[in-house]
Scaffold this motif. Structure first.
Motif, PDB file in Angstrom:
ATOM      1  N   GLU A  82      60.380  10.818-116.130  1.00 52.81           N
ATOM      2  CA  GLU A  82      61.055  11.130-117.390  1.00 52.81           C
ATOM      3  C   GLU A  82      62.481  10.581-117.428  1.00 52.81           C
ATOM      4  O   GLU A  82      63.063  10.419-118.485  1.00 52.81           O
ATOM      5  N   SER A  83      63.028  10.324-116.253  1.00 53.24           N
ATOM      6  CA  SER A  83      64.364   9.753-116.144  1.00 53.24           C
ATOM      7  C   SER A  83      64.302   8.668-115.075  1.00 53.24           C
ATOM      8  O   SER A  83      63.869   8.927-113.952  1.00 53.24           O
ATOM      9  N   LEU A  84      64.717   7.467-115.435  1.00 50.73           N
ATOM     10  CA  LEU A  84      64.681   6.345-114.508  1.00 50.73           C
ATOM     11  C   LEU A  84      66.101   5.900-114.175  1.00 50.73           C
ATOM     12  O   LEU A  84      66.968   5.880-115.050  1.00 50.73           O
ATOM     13  N   THR A  85      66.312   5.546-112.927  1.00 52.10           N
ATOM     14  CA  THR A  85      67.596   5.015-112.490  1.00 52.10           C
ATOM     15  C   THR A  85      67.379   3.565-112.095  1.00 52.10           C
ATOM     16  O   THR A  85      66.502   3.266-111.282  1.00 52.10           O
ATOM     17  N   ALA A  86      68.186   2.680-112.668  1.00 50.10           N
ATOM     18  CA  ALA A  86      68.050   1.252-112.373  1.00 50.10           C
ATOM     19  C   ALA A  86      68.997   0.864-111.253  1.00 50.10           C
ATOM     20  O   ALA A  86      70.145   1.299-111.195  1.00 50.10           O
ATOM     21  N   ASP A  87      68.482   0.046-110.346  1.00 48.89           N
ATOM     22  CA  ASP A  87      69.283  -0.564-109.286  1.00 48.89           C
ATOM     23  C   ASP A  87      68.853  -2.025-109.233  1.00 48.89           C
ATOM     24  O   ASP A  87      67.895  -2.372-108.549  1.00 48.89           O
TER      25      ASP A  87
END
Length: 191
Positions: A164-169
């Motif tokens: 539901e929540s994505l963190t981009a790296d």
């Protein structure tokens, strides 16, 4: 979060004392080493009485983790915790712990799957293992592909549990779909 969770569990299971070892499939595996580094940070901050003995490579091989665990436990009877990164690591470690009669004295947690860890979870040798549901991961990948095709870029969130929540790296997107499996919920994750 995944690796930090392992040390939180090990710290709770051991009362935050004793030596611990970590197994990785490969010393060059980025994800396995990220998980172990996160666990080490938690140990330093929350469990100062836990000392890392070392990080050992298993080649994703149950026999390797079994042999190394047996040797390490015989040479270091003050080991209280084992963290495994590859799905086979905790199974091999659990076999050695079981054979040496150290169930309940050495906590074993890490990544695995019910199909290979069930016996040792039922015998309380593996305290818990973590996994992600492959069906939900597949659903997330499909939703991601559709979103990228429709909008030309990756979204910040998906409509899939754990994503539901994505963190981009860079080009990597992280979700938090970890499932902690115990005797109580193991049948729900029988893969």
């Amino acid at each position: 979060d995944y690796g930090a969770n392992f040390m939180e569990q090990l710290g709770d299971l051991t009362g935050g004392k004793g030596k611990y070892v970590q197994f990785v499939g490969s010393l060059t595996s980025v994800s396995h080493n990220e998980w172990c580094d996160a666990a080490d940070k938690v140990a330093e901050e929350k469990f100062p009485d836990m000392e890392k003995l070392g990080r050992y490579e298993t080649g994703d091989d149950t026999t390797s983790s079994y042999n190394q665990t047996k040797e390490l436990l015989q040479a270091n009877p003050d080991i209280t915790a084992i963290e495994g990164s590859a799905s086979t690591d905790v199974v091999g470690a659990a076999q050695a712990v079981d054979e040496l009669g150290l169930t309940g004295k050495v906590a074993v947690v890490g990544t695995s799957m019910t199909s290979i860890a069930r016996n040792y979870v039922e015998k309380d040798v593996i305290n818990t293992f973590s996994v992600w549901d492959p069906a939900k991961a597949g659903q997330a990948m499909i939703e991601l592909a559709i979103d990228v095709l429709d909008n030309g870029e990756a979204p910040d969130a998906l409509n899939v549990e754990g994503y539901e929540s994505l963190t981009a790296d860079g080009t990597v997107l992280y979700g938090n779909a970890r499932v902690d499996v115990t005797k109580d919920n193991m049948d729900e994750y029988d893969f």
